[in-house]
Design a protein around this motif. Sequence first.
Motif, short mmCIF file in Angstrom:
data_model
loop_
_atom_site.label_atom_id
_atom_site.label_comp_id
_atom_site.label_asym_id
_atom_site.label_seq_id
_atom_site.Cartn_x
_atom_site.Cartn_y
_atom_site.Cartn_z
N ILE A 225 0.84 -1.19 0.00
CA ILE A 225 0.00 0.00 0.00
C ILE A 225 0.88 1.24 0.00
CG2 ILE A 225 -0.19 0.02 2.53
CD1 ILE A 225 -3.04 1.15 2.17
N GLY A 226 0.50 2.23 -0.77
CA GLY A 226 1.18 3.51 -0.74
C GLY A 226 0.71 4.34 0.44
N VAL A 227 1.61 5.11 1.01
CA VAL A 227 1.26 5.97 2.15
C VAL A 227 1.76 7.38 1.88
CG1 VAL A 227 1.62 6.47 4.60
CG2 VAL A 227 1.26 4.11 3.86
N LEU B 210 -1.58 11.68 -6.06
CA LEU B 210 -2.16 10.34 -6.21
C LEU B 210 -1.74 9.69 -7.52
CD1 LEU B 210 -5.83 10.88 -4.95
CD2 LEU B 210 -3.88 9.98 -3.66
N ARG B 211 -1.77 10.47 -8.58
CA ARG B 211 -1.40 9.95 -9.90
C ARG B 211 0.06 9.50 -9.92
NH1 ARG B 211 -3.38 13.74 -12.44
NH2 ARG B 211 -1.56 15.10 -12.68
N LEU C 258 -2.98 5.15 1.09
CA LEU C 258 -3.53 5.53 2.39
C LEU C 258 -3.25 7.00 2.65
CD1 LEU C 258 -3.56 3.48 5.62
CD2 LEU C 258 -2.79 5.86 5.72
N LEU C 259 -4.27 7.73 3.08
CA LEU C 259 -4.16 9.15 3.37
C LEU C 259 -3.83 9.33 4.84
CD1 LEU C 259 -7.34 10.33 1.38
CD2 LEU C 259 -5.00 9.98 0.52
N HIS D 48 -7.80 4.40 -5.88
CA HIS D 48 -8.33 3.79 -4.66
C HIS D 48 -7.57 4.32 -3.45
CE1 HIS D 48 -10.78 0.95 -6.91
NE2 HIS D 48 -9.73 0.62 -7.64
N VAL D 49 -8.31 4.91 -2.51
CA VAL D 49 -7.66 5.44 -1.31
C VAL D 49 -8.26 4.81 -0.06
CG1 VAL D 49 -7.10 7.63 -2.42
CG2 VAL D 49 -9.23 7.42 -1.12
#
Length: 249
Positions: free
Chosen positions: A123-125, A182-183, A195-196, A214-215
């Motif tokens: 997951i990206g953070v 995000l992009r 993830l925000l 997707h967040v």
Amino acid sequence: MKDFFSIIGGMGTIATESYVRMLNHRVKISRDQDYLNYLLVNDAQIPDRTTYIKDHTKSNFFFALREDILQQAQLKPDFMVMPCNTAHYFYDDLAKLTDIPFLNMMRIAVHHFVDEYPQEQRIGVIATEGSIYDHLYVDEIEKVKRTVELGGPEIQPLVTRLIYTNIKEKGIVDAELYHHILRTMHDQYGCKVILLGCTELSLAQEKAPDHPYHVIDPQSILADVAIELEQQIRAGQNPKEVVQKYLYQ
């Protein structure tokens, strides 16, 4: 007042306003009495969390939070929430101050990610410099056997500009900048889910949701959880029992 929870907010104020707006607009109502009961502590004087985390000679935000939580504990809410990711740096110390259940927004969000995207191993953070510096989300995500992508060195300055320069200082959401972040995380770093990790980013998501990515939005998830729990309590269920399933260790 009966059947209520406490919100430890003000970090920052318009992000907390966004959280309260979510609570109020997601409850199905036909009369005033259908809304939730809650007490909002909008403590705008809490010192900046990232500043202290990166430099312990600066003002320690623990003591202001300690005072807020002890004051609220005297009123005996069903549970407490704190819609600020970076402030969870002191979560364990704060939770020990009282026997009132204190929900951990970060852990709830991470478990939501696992449940919602069981096949995703990474997951990206994106978050404040303080959260990234102290590995707050990295540690929680690794506990559930997932890995984290933080992006390259160009990401954090963009996120910091969105959080501090735009939202905290000017009170505006730069939708174009938010979507660009995000992009970049999606296209250049292969993050299918992002993830925000800051409630100002949750505000950006509320104001600029028109993107294809997707967040995982911890503040939004915390709003849904608070609504679910308080409605169950209002229906007669035991507060400690209904809250227990969200008290992840």
